[in-house]
Write a protein that holds these residues in place. Structure first.
Motif, PDB file in Angstrom:
ATOM      1  N   LEU A 280      -3.145   2.525   4.915  1.00 27.56           N
ATOM      2  CA  LEU A 280      -2.638   2.504   3.555  1.00 27.56           C
ATOM      3  C   LEU A 280      -1.598   3.615   3.403  1.00 27.56           C
ATOM      4  N   ILE A 281      -0.466   3.304   2.788  1.00 27.35           N
ATOM      5  CA  ILE A 281       0.555   4.318   2.515  1.00 27.35           C
ATOM      6  C   ILE A 281       0.813   4.347   1.014  1.00 27.35           C
ATOM      7  N   GLN A 282       0.662   5.531   0.424  1.00 22.15           N
ATOM      8  CA  GLN A 282       0.879   5.720  -1.020  1.00 22.15           C
ATOM      9  C   GLN A 282       2.250   6.345  -1.244  1.00 22.15           C
ATOM     10  N   PHE A 283       3.007   5.828  -2.215  1.00 25.74           N
ATOM     11  CA  PHE A 283       4.357   6.297  -2.514  1.00 25.74           C
ATOM     12  C   PHE A 283       4.438   6.843  -3.936  1.00 25.74           C
ATOM     13  N   ASP A 284       5.044   8.035  -4.073  1.00 29.57           N
ATOM     14  CA  ASP A 284       5.357   8.571  -5.400  1.00 29.57           C
ATOM     15  C   ASP A 284       6.638   7.924  -5.904  1.00 29.57           C
ATOM     16  N   PHE A 285       6.948   8.129  -7.190  1.00 30.96           N
ATOM     17  CA  PHE A 285       8.185   7.598  -7.755  1.00 30.96           C
ATOM     18  C   PHE A 285       9.424   8.238  -7.135  1.00 30.96           C
ATOM     19  N   ASP A 286       9.284   9.461  -6.591  1.00 39.29           N
ATOM     20  CA  ASP A 286      10.429  10.127  -5.967  1.00 39.29           C
ATOM     21  C   ASP A 286      10.587   9.777  -4.496  1.00 39.29           C
ATOM     22  N   GLY A 287       9.768   8.850  -3.998  1.00 41.64           N
ATOM     23  CA  GLY A 287       9.900   8.387  -2.623  1.00 41.64           C
ATOM     24  C   GLY A 287       9.000   9.083  -1.622  1.00 41.64           C
ATOM     25  N   LYS A 288       8.347  10.161  -2.006  1.00 45.48           N
ATOM     26  CA  LYS A 288       7.425  10.838  -1.098  1.00 45.48           C
ATOM     27  C   LYS A 288       6.225   9.934  -0.830  1.00 45.48           C
ATOM     28  N   SER A 289       5.647  10.062   0.373  1.00 44.05           N
ATOM     29  CA  SER A 289       4.553   9.170   0.735  1.00 44.05           C
ATOM     30  C   SER A 289       3.463   9.913   1.482  1.00 44.05           C
ATOM     31  N   GLU A 290       2.283   9.315   1.505  1.00 40.34           N
ATOM     32  CA  GLU A 290       1.153   9.852   2.249  1.00 40.34           C
ATOM     33  C   GLU A 290       0.378   8.693   2.837  1.00 40.34           C
ATOM     34  N   SER A 291      -0.034   8.859   4.100  1.00 38.71           N
ATOM     35  CA  SER A 291      -0.703   7.782   4.823  1.00 38.71           C
ATOM     36  C   SER A 291      -2.204   8.039   4.915  1.00 38.71           C
ATOM     37  N   TYR A 292      -3.014   6.963   4.812  1.00 42.91           N
ATOM     38  CA  TYR A 292      -4.461   7.043   4.922  1.00 42.91           C
ATOM     39  C   TYR A 292      -4.945   6.004   5.935  1.00 42.91           C
ATOM     40  N   GLY A 293      -5.965   6.372   6.681  1.00 43.29           N
ATOM     41  CA  GLY A 293      -6.505   5.498   7.704  1.00 43.29           C
ATOM     42  C   GLY A 293      -6.069   5.954   9.088  1.00 43.29           C
ATOM     43  N   PRO A 294      -6.179   5.088  10.118  1.00 42.93           N
ATOM     44  CA  PRO A 294      -6.508   3.658  10.006  1.00 42.93           C
ATOM     45  C   PRO A 294      -8.012   3.381  10.021  1.00 42.93           C
ATOM     46  N   LEU A 295      -8.353   2.162   9.578  1.00 45.23           N
ATOM     47  CA  LEU A 295      -9.688   1.597   9.709  1.00 45.23           C
ATOM     48  C   LEU A 295      -9.602   0.391  10.646  1.00 45.23           C
ATOM     49  N   LYS A 296     -10.711   0.088  11.300  1.00 44.71           N
ATOM     50  CA  LYS A 296     -10.701  -1.000  12.287  1.00 44.71           C
ATOM     51  C   LYS A 296     -11.830  -1.983  12.029  1.00 44.71           C
ATOM     52  N   VAL A 297     -11.511  -3.273  12.107  1.00 42.26           N
ATOM     53  CA  VAL A 297     -12.501  -4.342  12.051  1.00 42.26           C
ATOM     54  C   VAL A 297     -12.511  -5.036  13.404  1.00 42.26           C
ATOM     55  N   ASN A 298     -13.715  -5.186  14.034  1.00 39.83           N
ATOM     56  CA  ASN A 298     -13.748  -5.817  15.350  1.00 39.83           C
ATOM     57  C   ASN A 298     -13.830  -7.333  15.249  1.00 39.83           C
ATOM     58  N   ASN A 299     -13.741  -7.996  16.394  1.00 36.92           N
ATOM     59  CA  ASN A 299     -13.658  -9.449  16.383  1.00 36.92           C
ATOM     60  C   ASN A 299     -14.989 -10.121  16.066  1.00 36.92           C
ATOM     61  N   ASN A 300     -16.030  -9.349  15.877  1.00 33.88           N
ATOM     62  CA  ASN A 300     -17.301  -9.920  15.427  1.00 33.88           C
ATOM     63  C   ASN A 300     -17.420  -9.921  13.912  1.00 33.88           C
ATOM     64  N   GLY A 301     -16.322  -9.482  13.260  1.00 35.68           N
ATOM     65  CA  GLY A 301     -16.326  -9.464  11.815  1.00 35.68           C
ATOM     66  C   GLY A 301     -17.012  -8.255  11.229  1.00 35.68           C
ATOM     67  N   GLU A 302     -17.154  -7.181  12.024  1.00 39.91           N
ATOM     68  CA  GLU A 302     -17.797  -5.977  11.549  1.00 39.91           C
ATOM     69  C   GLU A 302     -16.804  -4.814  11.596  1.00 39.91           C
ATOM     70  N   GLN A 303     -16.955  -3.921  10.643  1.00 38.62           N
ATOM     71  CA  GLN A 303     -16.097  -2.736  10.636  1.00 38.62           C
ATOM     72  C   GLN A 303     -16.608  -1.747  11.674  1.00 38.62           C
ATOM     73  N   ASP A 304     -15.710  -1.248  12.536  1.00 41.95           N
ATOM     74  CA  ASP A 304     -16.073  -0.235  13.513  1.00 41.95           C
ATOM     75  C   ASP A 304     -16.365   1.087  12.823  1.00 41.95           C
ATOM     76  N   GLN A 305     -16.672   2.076  13.642  1.00 38.91           N
ATOM     77  CA  GLN A 305     -17.025   3.401  13.152  1.00 38.91           C
ATOM     78  C   GLN A 305     -16.030   3.910  12.110  1.00 38.91           C
ATOM     79  N   THR A 306     -16.536   4.263  10.948  1.00 33.20           N
ATOM     80  CA  THR A 306     -15.714   4.900   9.922  1.00 33.20           C
ATOM     81  C   THR A 306     -16.369   6.195   9.505  1.00 33.20           C
ATOM     82  N   ILE A 307     -15.603   7.083   8.927  1.00 30.76           N
ATOM     83  CA  ILE A 307     -16.088   8.393   8.505  1.00 30.76           C
ATOM     84  C   ILE A 307     -15.726   8.609   7.047  1.00 30.76           C
ATOM     85  N   GLN A 308     -16.672   9.090   6.278  1.00 30.88           N
ATOM     86  CA  GLN A 308     -16.440   9.487   4.897  1.00 30.88           C
ATOM     87  C   GLN A 308     -16.978  10.898   4.705  1.00 30.88           C
TER      88      GLN A 308
END
Length: 385
Positions: A280-308
Motif C-alpha cells: 500500500l502506498i499513501q500519498f499526501d496532497f503535496d505528492g509525498k508518499s509512504e509505503s506499507y507492507g508487503p503482505l503475502k497470500v500463498n496459493n492455498n488461499g492463506e495469508q503467510d506470516q504477518t506481524i502486528q
C-alpha cells in the motif's frame, strides 16, 4: 599603516551601515513607495530614512505596523525586535523574510500572520500573542520554543494556513489552539505541556494492514487512526516481491482524527492460483508518499506470516507487544528509531514465537519508528510516546 587604517575604516563603515527604525505610530504600508516614505519611520540613530536589508525594526506601544505587500520580491530582509505592546500584522499580500531570530519576551507583544512570514533561525515566544490564521504561512528554519514564564496565546487555524518548523518544537506554556485543519509540519522533535498538538504533524497514522481470502477475491483492508492532508492510497500486487503492478486506488479521507477503515478487493486473484504480494502506498496532497507492507497470500488461499504491533500509543508507560500471526522458528530483527532519526536499539530476536514485548524505556517522547525484518519482509510501524 595606511593599509591597516583603510581596513579599519571599511570595517567601521560596514558595521555602521545597519540602522534601527521604529514605525512612526500605528501605520499600514501597502506599497514599496509607502515603505520608502521617510515620514513613516523614526530612525533611532538620528536623521531620516527607511529600513533596507540588514536593518532592524523595533515595535513598541507607539510603534505598530501592518504590512500588505511583498517585501521578499523587493529584496528587503530585516531583523525584528518586539518591545512592550509592540505589534506587527502581515496581511494577505504580505511576504516577509526575517533575518536572525525573533524573540517575544516583553509585555504583551503581538504578531499576526495572514500572509507569509519566514524566520531565518529560531522563534522564542516567552510572552505575548502569535496568530497564524486564514491562509497565513509561517516558517521557522530553526527551533520554536515557547516558555512557561509569560502569558498569551498561540493560535493556528483557517483554510490554507501552514505552520512549518524545520527544527524542534517545544511549548511548555499551554498546548496551541488549532482549528480548521491547518497544515502542521514539524521536522524535529515535538513536545507540549499538555494536549495532542504533536500528533497533528503526522500525515497518516496507519494502525492495521491485512489481507484475507474471500469468495470475491483477495481482500486488502487497512485502518488509519488519524489523517492529515491524505490525498489517496494506491494498491499494488506482485508475484515475486520485485515487480509491482498498480491494481487499484482509493481516495483518502483528507483530514480526520477518528479511525477510518478502508477495503479493496483484488478480483483478479480468483484465477491466478499463485503466491501474491500486496503493498500500500499513501500519498499526501503535496505528492509525498509512504509505503506499507508487503503482505503475502500463498496459493492455498492463506495469508503467510504477518506481524502486528500494539498499542501504538505508549504515552501511559505501556510496553510494545509484537504479534506474529503464525508460529515458526524464523528469527526477526527489531530496530527502534527515535524522532531525531537516531537508532536507539537494534537486535536480533530468535526466541520469540508468536508474541514478544519491547520495553517502554527504549522509546523517546514524540514519534518513534519500529522496523521489523523477517527474512525478506520488512514491516514499519509508527509508535507514539
Amino acid at each position: 599603516m595606511k593599509a591597516i587604517l583603510l581596513i579599519t575604516l571599511l570595517f567601521t563603515i560596514t558595521v555602521s551601515s545597519a540602522s534601527q527604525y521604529k514605525p512612526n505610530g500605528d501605520i499600514t504600508l501597502s506599497t514599496l513607495s509607502e515603505w520608502q516614505t521617510t515620514t513613516n519611520w523614526v530612525k533611532l540613530d538620528g536623521g531620516s530614512g527607511y529600513p533596507i536589508t540588514n536593518d532592524e525594526i523595533i515595535f513598541s506601544t507607539n510603534a505598530k505596523l501592518t504590512i500588505d505587500f511583498d517585501l521578499v520580491n523587493e529584496n528587503i530582509q530585516v531583523y525584528l525586535s518586539f518591545g512592550d505592546d509592540g505589534q506587527l500584522t502581515l496581511n494577505t499580500n504580505a511576504n516577509l523574510y526575517v533575518l536572525g531570530s525573533i524573540t517575544m519576551s516583553s509585555s504583551n507583544p503581538e504578531l499576526k500572520v495572514f500572509g507569509t512570514l519566514e524566520v531565518e533561525n529560531n522563534f522564542n515566544l516567552d510572552n505575548g500573542n502569535l496568530f497564524i490564521k486564514d491562509g497565513g504561512i509561517f516558517t521557522v528554519n530553526g527551533n520554536f520554543i515557547r516558555s512557561d514564564i509569560g502569558s498569551g496565546q498561540l493560535e493556528i487555524g483557517g483554510v490554507g494556513t501552514e505552520f512549518h518548523v524545520a527544527g524542534d518544537f517545544n511549548d511548555q506554556h499551554y498546548t496551541p489552539s488549532v482549528y480548521s485543519n491547518p497544515l502542521i509540519d514539524i521536522v524535529g522533535s515535538c513536545a507540549t505541556k499538555q494536549g495532542s498538538f504533536c500528533d497533528m504533524n503526522l500525515p497518516v497514522e496507519l494502525i492495521s494492514l491485512e489481507v484475507s481470502v474471500t469468495t470475491k477475491g483477495n481482500e486488502i483492508s487497512w485502518s488509519t487512526a488519524s489523517e492529515i492532508n491524505n490525498s489517496h492510497f494506491e494498491i499494488y500486487s506482485s508475484f515475486n516481491n520485485k515487480e509491482w503492478i498498480k491494481i487499484g486506488e482509493l481516495e483518502g479521507y483528507g483530514n480526520s482524527s477518528v479511525q477510518i477503515n478502508y477495503t479493496f478487493i483484488d478480483t483478479n486473484s480468483l484465477s491466478l492460483g499463485k503466491n501474491t504480494y500486496y503493498k500500500l502506498i499513501q500519498f499526501d496532497f503535496d505528492g509525498k508518499s509512504e509505503s506499507y507492507g508487503p503482505l503475502k497470500v500463498n496459493n492455498n488461499g492463506e495469508q503467510d506470516q504477518t506481524i502486528q504491533v500494539y498499542p501504538t500509543d505508549l504515552s501511559s508507560g505501556e510496553d510494545l507487544y509484537i504479534q506474529r500471526s503464525l508460529l515458526n522458528n524464523q528469527s526477526i530483527r527489531v530496530t527502534i528509531i527515535d524522532s531525531q532519526g537516531k537508532v536507539v536499539i537494534s537486535y536480533k530476536e530468535s526466541s520469540i514465537n508468536n508474541k514478544g514485548a519491547i520495553s517502554n524505556k527504549y522509546f523517546t517522547r514524540g514519534m518513534n519508528i519500529v522496523v521489523i525484518e523477517e527474512g525478506k519482509e520488512t514491516y514499519t510501524f509508527k509508535i507514539l510516546k
